[in-house]
Design a protein around this motif. Structure first.
Motif, PDB file in Angstrom:
ATOM      1  N   SER A 103      36.925  39.019  34.881  1.00  0.00           N
ATOM      2  CA  SER A 103      37.184  37.810  35.612  1.00  0.00           C
ATOM      3  C   SER A 103      36.287  37.675  36.945  1.00  0.00           C
ATOM      4  O   SER A 103      35.828  38.851  37.431  1.00  0.00           O
ATOM      5  CB  SER A 103      38.463  37.597  36.107  1.00  0.00           C
TER       6      SER A 103
ATOM      7  N   TYR B 207      37.682  33.420  33.650  1.00  0.00           N
ATOM      8  CA  TYR B 207      37.568  34.602  32.932  1.00  0.00           C
ATOM      9  C   TYR B 207      36.541  34.436  31.764  1.00  0.00           C
ATOM     10  O   TYR B 207      36.355  33.388  31.107  1.00  0.00           O
ATOM     11  CB  TYR B 207      38.962  34.679  32.098  1.00  0.00           C
TER      12      TYR B 207
ATOM     13  N   ARG C 198      41.512  30.570  35.226  1.00  0.00           N
ATOM     14  CA  ARG C 198      42.818  31.108  35.385  1.00  0.00           C
ATOM     15  C   ARG C 198      43.439  31.246  34.039  1.00  0.00           C
ATOM     16  O   ARG C 198      44.602  31.071  33.636  1.00  0.00           O
ATOM     17  CB  ARG C 198      43.782  30.282  36.281  1.00  0.00           C
TER      18      ARG C 198
END
Length: 219
Positions: free
Chosen positions: A135, A145, A181
């Motif tokens: 990430s 990511y 996220r």
């Protein structure tokens, strides 16, 4: 009565080097044999635990391998000598462990933003390719990511004085963007990687749970 012949000195002169060699491989508890110091040992450790001499690969390696460069369509730096990277000035930021994740933060020069690079080592495939989820955050609200499929190989090079030294080259073979996220799981079965996203509402956009499978292979 005849006497039994005594062994000749030649027999002992041939046997002694063999005995000395075998004895050199037998060490007290906690010692390391010559076989354990073979060039393949660091490579085997990297493939098994993603560490070298017990030290984790710096997370900022993945920033430089493309995670921090979102303006280009593909990675420019695709291979890094991770043996040299560990303990280097280039990757001097402290490495923090949080469960299975390793993180580095870096204060960017010229602004007040702090970038964060992190990764979790998933494991090795049957054909010895490595799978990592990384990430990256440039300091804003987004945390992006990426799943990386990597190949690790031992190599050698010449230093500034022309002397040979050992390298441990980590090369990105394939990267898959998982999104902002992302939350999910990754499972390796043989040479097949199953990526399952659990859904959620990152960046205000609802996502449905999905599963994608990839084949880990060398080009």
């Amino acid at each position: 009565m005849s006497r039994r012949p005594r062994p000749s000195r030649a027999v002992f002169s041939l046997a002694c080097p063999v005995v000395i060699f075998l004895a050199s491989l037998v060490l007290p508890a906690g010692g390391t044999s010559a076989l354990a110091k073979s060039p393949s040992a660091p490579l085997d450790e990297l493939r098994k635990t993603f560490t070298i001499d017990g030290k984790p690969v710096p997370p900022e390696v993945f920033r430089d391998m493309g995670d921090g460069d979102m303006a280009d369509s593909g990675s420019i730096i695709v291979t890094i000598d991770v043996k040299a990277a560990i303990g280097s000035n280039l990757y001097f930021d402290d490495i923090k462990a949080n469960g299975d994740w390793f993180t580095q933060t870096h204060k960017r020069i010229g602004d007040d933003l702090t970038e964060e690079s992190a990764y979790r080592f998933i494991g090795a495939t049957e054909n010895k390719l490595l799978v990592v989820i990384a990430s990256y955050s440039g300091g804003g609200s987004g945390v992006f990511y990426t799943l990386h499929i990597l190949d690790a190989q031992a190599g050698r090079g010449f230093d500034l004085e022309g002397k040979l030294y050992d390298r441990l080259n980590l090369t990105v073979l394939r990267s898959v963007a998982l999104g902002d996220r992302w939350d999910g799981t990754v499972k390796i079965t043989g040479n097949v990687i199953a990526i399952t996203a659990t859904g959620g509402v990152p960046a205000g956009e609802a996502r449905k749970p999905t599963t994608v499978t990839l084949k880990a292979e060398r080009p």
